[in-house]
Design an enzyme around this catalytic site. Structure first.
Site, PDB file in Angstrom:
ATOM      1  N   GLY A   1       0.821  -1.210   0.000  1.00 24.77           N
ATOM      2  CA  GLY A   1       0.000   0.000   0.000  1.00 24.77           C
ATOM      3  C   GLY A   1       0.850   1.253   0.000  1.00 24.77           C
TER       4      GLY A   1
ATOM      5  N   THR B   1      -6.783   2.320  10.579  1.00 23.84           N
ATOM      6  CA  THR B   1      -7.947   2.931  11.220  1.00 23.84           C
ATOM      7  C   THR B   1      -9.195   2.126  10.877  1.00 23.84           C
ATOM      8  OG1 THR B   1      -8.319   4.417   9.328  1.00 23.84           O
ATOM      9  CG2 THR B   1      -6.940   5.242  11.134  1.00 23.84           C
TER      10      THR B   1
ATOM     11  N   HIS C   1     -10.425  14.728   4.168  1.00 23.10           N
ATOM     12  CA  HIS C   1      -9.478  13.742   3.671  1.00 23.10           C
ATOM     13  C   HIS C   1      -9.730  13.452   2.192  1.00 23.10           C
ATOM     14  CE1 HIS C   1      -8.916  12.964   8.009  1.00 23.10           C
ATOM     15  NE2 HIS C   1      -7.723  12.541   7.650  1.00 23.10           N
ATOM     16  N   HIS C   2      -8.813  12.726   1.604  1.00 20.69           N
ATOM     17  CA  HIS C   2      -8.881  12.354   0.178  1.00 20.69           C
ATOM     18  C   HIS C   2     -10.102  11.479  -0.105  1.00 20.69           C
ATOM     19  CE1 HIS C   2      -7.396   8.343   1.346  1.00 20.69           C
ATOM     20  NE2 HIS C   2      -6.644   9.015   2.200  1.00 20.69           N
TER      21      HIS C   2
ATOM     22  N   LYS D   1     -10.476   7.567   1.210  1.00 21.61           N
ATOM     23  CA  LYS D   1     -10.482   7.155   2.617  1.00 21.61           C
ATOM     24  C   LYS D   1     -11.729   6.322   2.904  1.00 21.61           C
ATOM     25  CE  LYS D   1      -9.824   8.928   7.309  1.00 21.61           C
ATOM     26  NZ  LYS D   1      -8.761   7.938   7.581  1.00 21.61           N
TER      27      LYS D   1
ATOM     28  N   GLY E   1     -10.387   8.611  12.433  1.00 19.71           N
ATOM     29  CA  GLY E   1      -9.963   8.259  13.778  1.00 19.71           C
ATOM     30  C   GLY E   1      -9.424   9.460  14.530  1.00 19.71           C
TER      31      GLY E   1
END
Length: 247
Positions: free
Chosen positions: A11, A86, A141-142, A145, A151
């Protein structure tokens, strides 16, 4: 030299961790575990049972799906684990707590030093401003996600709520919520583009607003924090640790 196993090595974050470890004088990535397997500069296994190398600590940036196999292997081998994924469920968290009685487990919602400073500032602000200020949190966030709210947003909410002995409820978004506010902390999630991570905690009072913010421009800061945690955790006795222990 500290030998690190990187879980989720294929990843984006796993790759960043291994890149940062190249040339490190005190730690190195000796192998990885990833469902995609594959060849590389170091061995990459599809399961933990196939690992042959001597491992001092695991760094996991994969997903909760790997948790059971990972921690069962770590407990069997007596290897500390840094959990950087997360989206854990309540059942997952109880399992983590149980394993932390047998091995050292490092878990935090965010490995950025700046974010963990923000957590402290939010707690102090909540204590100082008290009930006269409404608390709202916005996280961005992107668009890839997988969990919402983040989190980190929950960690910030918990920090603020500690000033009220945990008495405030969390309200995720306000769609269909009419009427005045209740005894709550509002949490709002934005997903779009390639936003790495932005968090704002707003304290809105009468005629004044206090906003505490943090913005990350690269995921590198999280990988650096996880490596720092791994170096710190290696050799530690069983227990549950987080960034406050390092700070």
């Amino acid at each position: 030299m500290i030998n690190i196993l990187v879980c989720g090595i294929r990843g984006k974050m796993g790759k960043t961790v291994t890149e940062l470890l190249q040339g490190d004088n005190t730690a190195r990535a000796v192998c990885g575990v990833d469902i995609n397997g594959g060849d590389g500069d170091i061995p990459v296994y599809k399961t933990f049972d196939c690992v042959k190398e001597k491992v001092d600590v695991v760094v996991d940036f994969s997903s909760p799906a790997a948790l059971n196999a990972e921690l069962n292997w770590a407990v069997k081998k007596g290897v500390p684990v840094v959990l950087a994924a997360t989206g854990y469920t309540e059942s997952d968290l109880k399992f983590i707590d149980g394993c932390a009685e047998k091995i050292a487990v490092f878990k935090t919602a965010n490995f950025s030093i700046g974010v963990n400073l923000l957590v402290k500032l939010v707690r102090e602000a909540a204590k100082t401003l008290g009930e006269k200020f409404d608390i709202e949190s916005i996280e961005k966030h992107h668009n890839q996600k997988v969990d919402a709210p983040s989190g980190t947003a929950l960690m910030l909410a918990d920090s603020a709520n500690a000033a009220f002995d945990g008495g405030k409820e969390y309200l995720n978004g306000r769609s269909g919520k009419v009427g005045k506010r209740g005894n709550e902390i509002g949490i709002h999630a934005v997903r779009g583009g390639t936003i790495v991570g932005e968090h704002d905690v707003i304290f809105a009072g009468c005629d004044e607003v206090v906003t505490l913010s943090h913005s990350a421009s690269s995921k590198r800061v999280f990988a650096e924090g996880a490596i720092k945690a791994a170096k710190w955790l290696a050799g530690k006795p069983a227990g549950k640790y987080d960034m406050t222990d390092i700070i």
